[in-house]
Design a protein around this motif. Structure first.
Motif, short mmCIF file in Angstrom:
data_model
loop_
_atom_site.label_atom_id
_atom_site.label_comp_id
_atom_site.label_asym_id
_atom_site.label_seq_id
_atom_site.Cartn_x
_atom_site.Cartn_y
_atom_site.Cartn_z
N UNK A 194 0.84 -1.20 0.00
CA UNK A 194 0.00 0.00 0.00
C UNK A 194 0.87 1.25 0.00
N UNK A 206 -1.88 4.72 1.21
CA UNK A 206 -2.04 4.64 2.66
C UNK A 206 -2.95 5.73 3.21
N UNK A 251 -5.95 6.44 1.87
CA UNK A 251 -7.35 6.19 1.48
C UNK A 251 -8.17 5.87 2.73
N UNK A 252 -9.21 6.69 2.96
CA UNK A 252 -9.99 6.56 4.20
C UNK A 252 -11.24 5.71 4.05
N UNK A 287 -12.32 3.34 1.63
CA UNK A 287 -12.54 2.12 0.86
C UNK A 287 -11.88 0.98 1.62
N UNK A 288 -12.36 -0.23 1.39
CA UNK A 288 -11.86 -1.35 2.16
C UNK A 288 -10.45 -1.71 1.75
N UNK A 289 -9.63 -2.03 2.75
CA UNK A 289 -8.26 -2.45 2.43
C UNK A 289 -8.28 -3.80 1.73
N UNK A 290 -9.44 -4.49 1.77
CA UNK A 290 -9.57 -5.75 1.06
C UNK A 290 -9.61 -5.59 -0.45
N UNK A 291 -9.58 -4.34 -0.92
CA UNK A 291 -9.63 -4.10 -2.36
C UNK A 291 -8.32 -3.56 -2.92
N UNK A 324 -11.57 -11.02 3.20
CA UNK A 324 -12.81 -10.27 3.10
C UNK A 324 -12.59 -9.02 2.27
N UNK A 325 -13.34 -8.90 1.17
CA UNK A 325 -13.08 -7.78 0.27
C UNK A 325 -13.96 -6.57 0.56
N UNK A 326 -15.26 -6.82 0.77
CA UNK A 326 -16.16 -5.69 1.02
C UNK A 326 -15.93 -5.13 2.40
N UNK A 327 -16.34 -3.88 2.63
CA UNK A 327 -16.12 -3.28 3.95
C UNK A 327 -17.04 -3.87 5.01
N UNK A 339 -19.05 4.84 9.84
CA UNK A 339 -17.95 5.49 9.11
C UNK A 339 -16.61 5.13 9.76
N UNK A 365 -15.58 1.80 8.63
CA UNK A 365 -15.05 1.91 7.27
C UNK A 365 -13.58 2.35 7.31
N UNK A 366 -13.33 3.37 8.13
CA UNK A 366 -11.96 3.89 8.23
C UNK A 366 -11.04 2.86 8.87
N UNK A 389 -11.11 -0.25 8.64
CA UNK A 389 -10.74 -1.31 7.70
C UNK A 389 -10.12 -0.78 6.41
N UNK A 390 -9.97 0.53 6.31
CA UNK A 390 -9.45 1.13 5.08
C UNK A 390 -7.93 1.00 5.04
N UNK A 391 -7.34 1.27 3.89
CA UNK A 391 -5.88 1.30 3.84
C UNK A 391 -5.29 2.25 4.89
N UNK A 392 -5.95 3.38 5.10
CA UNK A 392 -5.44 4.31 6.11
C UNK A 392 -5.51 3.67 7.50
N UNK A 452 -5.47 0.54 8.28
CA UNK A 452 -4.44 -0.50 8.39
C UNK A 452 -3.07 0.14 8.62
N UNK A 453 -2.83 1.22 7.93
CA UNK A 453 -1.53 1.89 8.07
C UNK A 453 -1.36 2.40 9.50
N UNK A 456 -2.73 1.19 12.17
CA UNK A 456 -2.49 0.04 13.04
C UNK A 456 -1.04 -0.43 12.91
#
Ligand SMILES: Nc1ncnc2c1ncn2[C@@H]1O[C@H](COP(=O)(O)OP(=O)(O)OP(=O)(O)O)[C@@H](O)[C@H]1O
Ligand SMILES: [Mg+2]
Lengths: 244, 314
Positions: free
Chosen positions: A102, A108, A110-111, A113-117, B2-5, B172, B175-176, B178-181, B183-184, B186
């Protein structure tokens, strides 16, 4: 590709690296050898920005990178795999590598959208390459030491580096794990065309894969040359190889 | 993977709880509806703090300061201006987030405890300003009788408003999370050094996390005004920050929903124990000590561990 010139770093007056020189050309595998405490790790941390040099120059792809922060050095294309396992303990193996992917893809921030994508295929590919695919969902802190060392390397690969620096990649591994890792390093250079700078105490490994070897002692670089040249050098024999 | 949020398998318990809460006012007296609403407000505050403490690993020691800024912004606009109420409601989270940006900008330059110390100092400075600036804030009297829009001014309607806002905010936040942000963030909590090594500008991401978290704290501040109709300097006092911090620990700061559990337990205890004794903070301290010894992962962490114990072994 990388030139290190008369690099010096002292800790409270103790010279850990003093006037070290090193060069790495694109596509090459360069090994750094030297006894414990010679300054190998310190040298790598200086190159990757984790430590600031007192003196000397570090040139990467024609530009000075000394004094840059670690994340800036990484973005220039240099990744470090640490000697002491340094992973994200509470996260899964998959997430460990995904974070690097990422970061490389600049996603990094992106707020919503799911990190699963994001970065899934790239991460899966790396885990497949290093042989950790079946452990992808394990929490990294629960892996064996050998697997954690492999994960170390996998994280470093996540940034698709031009230059990969491996600080004792097989340290603490069992003989079987060591030979698997050696195969892996061979494959990485052959298939991905990576340039690798590494240090290692296992002389067999060093002499079997390095194109050139740099020898360090007391923070100084004694010599850098082809394996035969290093093997036959008297100073090196006296200092380190003990007549082998 | 798991792909969807959102995944129904893990989310249906939350949906069920939410549905049950919708019917709660029918079963409760006014007082308990009010207490439940207070729990929601506090839960949102604790959740917002946990975004940076639990998931970001930051020593956000004075989170209440941002909550207070949100509450005061909302109250002041409602009381002192002719602007429509929605402007007050919308301005508050932005004011809180801006304060978060300012204070955070200094704090992220420091590490760990020093970060926390500086934040306590700067947050206390804010508290002192609110406390002393009598003409604007009413000083230690605070501001009372804030005019709340009719649609949400009764206890029942405000309950539903607060519950809906909480549900929206938590969605929301999830969503955040589990988002790339997320994860970063964490990853930064786990190992900031390694994050830098993989090309992540740690400070910038921490600052961004603070801005997001303080934004939600500002929303919690608005909800406080809705439920209480007043504001006072205690909202920005460090004791409240400590309490909210303990809620995160109590509920389980490595979990997502834990802080809400922590908030519910803490508010309930404060309400019922607080009527018997003045030494509420002392009891809070005892709870904290028990927690460290018996539930280091918090209530929620404990439950998740029990539930997943069998499944986790692959
Ligand atoms: N942060 C530090 N503070 C003080 N001294 C240090 C620090 N880091 C390294 N040193 C010292 O610098 C010297 C070189 O250490 P370094 O880790 O670079 O050696 P090395 O060649 O990697 O050794 P090894 O083969 O054991 O990994 C050692 O004597 C070590 O004690
Ligand atoms: Mg070393």
């Amino acid at each position: 590709m990388l030139q290190v010139e008369s690099l010096t770093k002292s800790f409270d007056g103790f010279l850990a690296v003093s006037g070290a020189n090193l060069s790495v050309e694109r596509g090459e595998i360069v090994a750094v050898i030297g006894p414990n405490g010679a300054g190998k790790t310190t040298l790598f941390k200086l190159i990757t920005g984790h430590l600031r040099p007192d003196e000397g120059r570090i040139i990467f792809e024609g530009q000075s990178i000394s004094g840059l922060r670690p994340y800036e050095v990484c973005r220039r294309g240099i990744s470090l795999s640490f000697q002491v396992v340094n992973v994200f303990n509470r996260m899964t193996v998959f997430e460990n590598v995904q974070v690097a992917v990422l970061s490389h893809q600049k996603k990094t921030r992106k707020l919503f959208s799911s990190s699963g994508r994001h970065g899934i295929e790239e991460t899966e590919e790396i885990l497949g390459n290093v042989g950790l695919a079946d452990k992808a969902r394990r929490v990294s802190g629960s892996l064996s030491h050998g697997d954690q060392k492999v994960l170390e390397m996998a994280i470093a690969l996540g940034n698709r580096p031009d230059l990969l620096i491996l600080d004792e990649p097989t340290a603490g591994m069992s003989p079987e794990e060591t030979s698997v890792t050696i195969d892996l390093i061979h494959r990485l250079t052959r298939e991905l065309g990576l340039t690798i700078l590494f240090c290692e105490h296992d002389m067999e490994l060093v002499f079997s894969i390095a194109h050139r070897i740099m020898v360090m002692q007391y923070g100084r670089s004694l010599i850098q040359g082809a394996p035969q040249e290093v093997r036959s050098n008297e100073e090196v024999q006296a200092a380190y190889l003990g007549g082998t | 993977m798991q792909r969807g949020p959102f995944n129904w398998k893990t989310l249906w318990p939350y949906a069920a709880v939410f549905a049950a809460l919708l019917f709660l006012p029918m079963a409760l007296s006014r007082f308990y509806i009010y207490i439940t609403a207070v729990i929601y407000v506090t839960a949102l505050l604790a959740m917002s703090l946990n975004m940076v403490v639990g998931h970001g690993g930051l020593y956000q020691f004075h989170h209440a300061a941002f909550y207070g800024v949100g509450a005061y912004t909302c109250a002041l606009i409602l009381v002192r201006t002719e602007l429509p109420a929605w402007v007050a409601f919308a301005a508050a989270p932005f004011a809180a987030a801006f304060t978060g940006l300012l204070i955070g900008w200094f704090c992220v330059r420091l590490n760990k405890l020093y970060f926390g110390m500086l934040q306590i100092s700067l947050g206390s400075l804010l508290w002192a300003i609110v406390f002393r600036w009598y003409d604007l804030t009413g000083g230690d009297d605070g501001i009372h009788g804030v005019p709340i829009p009719d649609a949400i001014s009764t206890i029942n309607t405000s309950y539903y408003f607060i519950l809906l806002v909480l549900a929206a905010c938590v969605s929301v936040m999830y969503l955040i999370y589990r988002s790339p942000f997320g994860k970063t963030l964490q990853a930064i909590r786990d190992n900031p050094e390694r994050c830098e090594a993989v090309g992540i500008n740690v400070r910038r991401h921490q600052l961004m996390g603070i801005v997001v978290a303080t934004f939600f704290a500002g929303i919690a501040g608005v909800l406080f005004v809705v439920v209480e109709g007043s504001v006072f300097p205690d909202l920005l006092f460090w004791v409240l920050s400590l309490e909210v911090f303990i809620m995160c620990l109590l509920g389980g700061w490595f979990t997502f929903a834990g802080p809400m559990v922590g908030a519910a337990v803490t508010v309930a205890l404060r309400t019922f124990v607080g009527t018997y004794t003045e030494y509420w903070t002392l009891i809070l301290g005892v709870i904290l000590i028990l927690l460290i010894f018996f539930l280091p992962e918090g209530v929620m962490g404990f439950i998740i561990e029990k539930v997943q114990g069998g499944e986790a072994e692959e």
